[in-house]
Design a protein around this motif. Structure first.
Motif, PDB file in Angstrom:
ATOM      1  N   GLY A 247       0.809  -1.214   0.000  1.00  0.00           N
ATOM      2  CA  GLY A 247       0.000   0.000   0.000  1.00  0.00           C
ATOM      3  C   GLY A 247       0.838   1.258   0.000  1.00  0.00           C
ATOM      4  O   GLY A 247       0.535   2.231  -0.714  1.00  0.00           O
ATOM      5  N   MET A 248       1.927   1.268   0.784  1.00  0.00           N
ATOM      6  CA  MET A 248       2.804   2.442   0.827  1.00  0.00           C
ATOM      7  C   MET A 248       3.453   2.703  -0.526  1.00  0.00           C
ATOM      8  O   MET A 248       3.653   3.852  -0.926  1.00  0.00           O
ATOM      9  N   LEU A 249       3.785   1.642  -1.245  1.00  0.00           N
ATOM     10  CA  LEU A 249       4.370   1.813  -2.579  1.00  0.00           C
ATOM     11  C   LEU A 249       3.357   2.442  -3.539  1.00  0.00           C
ATOM     12  O   LEU A 249       3.712   3.316  -4.335  1.00  0.00           O
ATOM     13  N   HIS A 250       2.096   2.020  -3.458  1.00  0.00           N
ATOM     14  CA  HIS A 250       1.077   2.643  -4.307  1.00  0.00           C
ATOM     15  C   HIS A 250       0.883   4.116  -3.930  1.00  0.00           C
ATOM     16  O   HIS A 250       0.698   4.969  -4.816  1.00  0.00           O
ATOM     17  N   LEU A 251       0.939   4.423  -2.638  1.00  0.00           N
ATOM     18  CA  LEU A 251       0.830   5.830  -2.224  1.00  0.00           C
ATOM     19  C   LEU A 251       2.003   6.643  -2.745  1.00  0.00           C
ATOM     20  O   LEU A 251       1.835   7.789  -3.185  1.00  0.00           O
ATOM     21  N   ARG A 252       3.198   6.062  -2.706  1.00  0.00           N
ATOM     22  CA  ARG A 252       4.365   6.782  -3.229  1.00  0.00           C
ATOM     23  C   ARG A 252       4.200   7.030  -4.721  1.00  0.00           C
ATOM     24  O   ARG A 252       4.508   8.124  -5.228  1.00  0.00           O
ATOM     25  N   ALA A 253       3.683   6.033  -5.454  1.00  0.00           N
ATOM     26  CA  ALA A 253       3.437   6.210  -6.882  1.00  0.00           C
ATOM     27  C   ALA A 253       2.406   7.304  -7.127  1.00  0.00           C
ATOM     28  O   ALA A 253       2.526   8.093  -8.084  1.00  0.00           O
ATOM     29  N   ALA A 254       1.394   7.384  -6.264  1.00  0.00           N
ATOM     30  CA  ALA A 254       0.377   8.431  -6.414  1.00  0.00           C
ATOM     31  C   ALA A 254       0.981   9.816  -6.227  1.00  0.00           C
ATOM     32  O   ALA A 254       0.648  10.755  -6.961  1.00  0.00           O
ATOM     33  N   VAL A 255       1.875   9.948  -5.256  1.00  0.00           N
ATOM     34  CA  VAL A 255       2.539  11.238  -5.037  1.00  0.00           C
ATOM     35  C   VAL A 255       3.405  11.605  -6.248  1.00  0.00           C
ATOM     36  O   VAL A 255       3.409  12.753  -6.707  1.00  0.00           O
ATOM     37  N   ILE A 256       4.141  10.623  -6.763  1.00  0.00           N
ATOM     38  CA  ILE A 256       4.977  10.877  -7.939  1.00  0.00           C
ATOM     39  C   ILE A 256       4.113  11.351  -9.107  1.00  0.00           C
ATOM     40  O   ILE A 256       4.439  12.326  -9.795  1.00  0.00           O
ATOM     41  N   ALA A 257       2.992  10.675  -9.330  1.00  0.00           N
ATOM     42  CA  ALA A 257       2.100  11.070 -10.414  1.00  0.00           C
ATOM     43  C   ALA A 257       1.545  12.468 -10.179  1.00  0.00           C
ATOM     44  O   ALA A 257       1.405  13.264 -11.124  1.00  0.00           O
ATOM     45  N   GLY A 258       1.235  12.789  -8.925  1.00  0.00           N
ATOM     46  CA  GLY A 258       0.759  14.133  -8.611  1.00  0.00           C
ATOM     47  C   GLY A 258       1.800  15.192  -8.918  1.00  0.00           C
ATOM     48  O   GLY A 258       1.490  16.245  -9.487  1.00  0.00           O
ATOM     49  N   ARG A 259       3.046  14.919  -8.557  1.00  0.00           N
ATOM     50  CA  ARG A 259       4.126  15.865  -8.858  1.00  0.00           C
ATOM     51  C   ARG A 259       4.286  16.057 -10.364  1.00  0.00           C
ATOM     52  O   ARG A 259       4.615  17.133 -10.840  1.00  0.00           O
ATOM     53  N   ALA A 260       4.064  14.959 -11.104  1.00  0.00           N
ATOM     54  CA  ALA A 260       4.187  15.014 -12.562  1.00  0.00           C
ATOM     55  C   ALA A 260       2.937  15.603 -13.219  1.00  0.00           C
ATOM     56  O   ALA A 260       2.848  15.646 -14.453  1.00  0.00           O
TER      57      ALA A 260
END
Length: 398
Positions: A247-260
């Motif tokens: 779950g934490m990895l998916h949250l990190r991916a969501a943050v990365i996508a948000g930054r992008a």
């Protein structure tokens, strides 16, 4: 003339831009941002989002810490935190050499209990006590991995992994990115030796975090997706913890996508995380805070990353911080929401959120660039002098 303590990030971007001999148009082209936005950020009319800062840092060949003004040396000295950082730097020099001790270190269960205490302090943003304990725990754990074998040695490596995780967090929060990088390298070396796949996943979560500072969203996403693939079919001593790390990895991916600025991808990753959280419930493990509440506060933060400040405020209405929840995450939430309220035009609500962040996680808030940038934005916008805002500004060092 030394920089003013009231410099905001836009001011620093302008200063470095001029030092590089660039006009605004030139930096905008290099950073792939609009000249209009750059102009407004430099004069304080628009917020410098983390993604914007990372893009400008790459274009100017400086670190994001340079543009954010970190580390805040005067405050670190005033709070005597600098005295705690130096022994940790020295302790990090040895991770693979047996020490010539005349007395044996404590038994592994005793060391592990203290490491678990440090991991709790990390989640609760109690950095002073954690920093005091880390150097001694490093030496004990390093010596133990060289003087034991089997399960005892494996547990000693697990202790080291937790220590390096704590060190990374402390260094990253205080803006000591060089020390954070060393801690991350040490964790990469240690994680496979724990024989717990969750620690390799934790390395990936932190590794992806560093890519955000340099705008390498492509690298961060590859790190996350590689770690998710590695978790597939893995046997684990703590199966529930593996779900938390997934779950934490998916949250990190969501943050990365948000930054992008990729809202669709960010929403898709948040949906993956939310579905997992509904299955597991609140589940702290591997030193992280996982569960539905954390997914909710991430949704608020990601809306702010997308500069959708009104949406961030709306999403926050559905977030309920449970009693006793992790103070570091709660503090982050209140700072993110303060930033959203500021740029949505709600100064009183923004200051209230900053006060909440201070109450729940004072050390984290005091040294966090989001708190400083929000205070500076509120000061620029205030129509009548506010004693509460002035006091808060003095507390964070402005």
């Amino acid at each position: 003339m030394p920089p003013s303590i009231e410099e905001h990030t836009g001011t620093r971007i302008a200063r470095y831009r001029k030092q590089r001999g660039l006009l605004q148009q030139g930096l905008a082209l290099r950073a792939n941002v609009s000249k209009s936005l750059l102009s407004k950020v430099e004069c304080g009319q628009k917020p410098a989002s983390p993604g914007f800062v990372a893009a400008c840092a790459r274009a100017l060949s400086v670190s994001t810490s340079d543009l954010l003004g970190q580390p805040y040396a005067d405050e670190l000295r005033r709070d005597r935190m600098d005295e705690l950082i130096q022994p940790i730097r020295e302790g990090m020099e040895n991770w693979d050499v047996r020490l010539d001790w005349e007395t044996a270190p404590r038994a592994v269960p005793l060391i592990r209990a203290d490491v678990q205490r440090a991991l709790v302090q990390r989640r609760q943003a109690e950095y002073t006590e954690m920093a005091r304990a880390l150097p001694g725990l490093m030496d004990e754990s390093v010596h133990t991995v060289h003087t034991t074998s089997g399960e005892e040695q494996r547990q000693a490596y697990t202790c080291l992994a937790g220590i390096f995780q704590c060190t990374f967090t402390l260094a990253w929060k205080l803006g000591c990115t060089d020390l954070a990088t060393v801690a991350l390298d040490r964790l990469a070396w240690t994680a496979p030796r724990t024989d717990e796949p969750g620690w390799s996943a934790m390395y990936a979560v932190l590794r992806a975090q560093t890519t955000l500072a340099y705008g390498r969203y492509d690298v961060g996403m590859r790190v996350v997706d590689g770690a998710l693939r590695d978790l597939e079919g893995q046997a684990a001593r703590r199966p529930a913890g593996i779900e938390a790390m997934r779950g934490m990895l998916h949250l990190r991916a969501a943050v990365i996508a948000g930054r992008a600025k990729d809202r669709d991808h960010a929403d898709a990753r948040l949906a993956e995380a939310r579905a997992l959280a509904e299955e597991t419930g609140e589940l702290p493990d591997y030193g992280v805070t996982w569960g539905p509440t954390n997914v909710g506060v991430h949704a608020v933060a990601i809306a702010s990353e997308l500069d959708e400040f009104g949406r961030a405020v709306e999403l926050a209405e559905d977030v309920r911080i449970p009693p006793g929840w992790t103070r570091s995450r709660a503090g982050h939430h209140w700072m993110d929401l303060a930033r959203a309220h500021t740029w949505a035009g709600h100064p009183a609500a923004a200051l209230d959120c900053l006060q909440r962040a201070r109450r729940v996680a004072p050390q984290q808030t005091r040294y966090h660039p989001t708190a400083r940038e929000t205070v500076l934005a509120l000061k620029r916008r205030e129509r009548a002098r506010s004693g509460s805002l002035a006091q808060y500004a003095e507390w964070v060092g402005i």
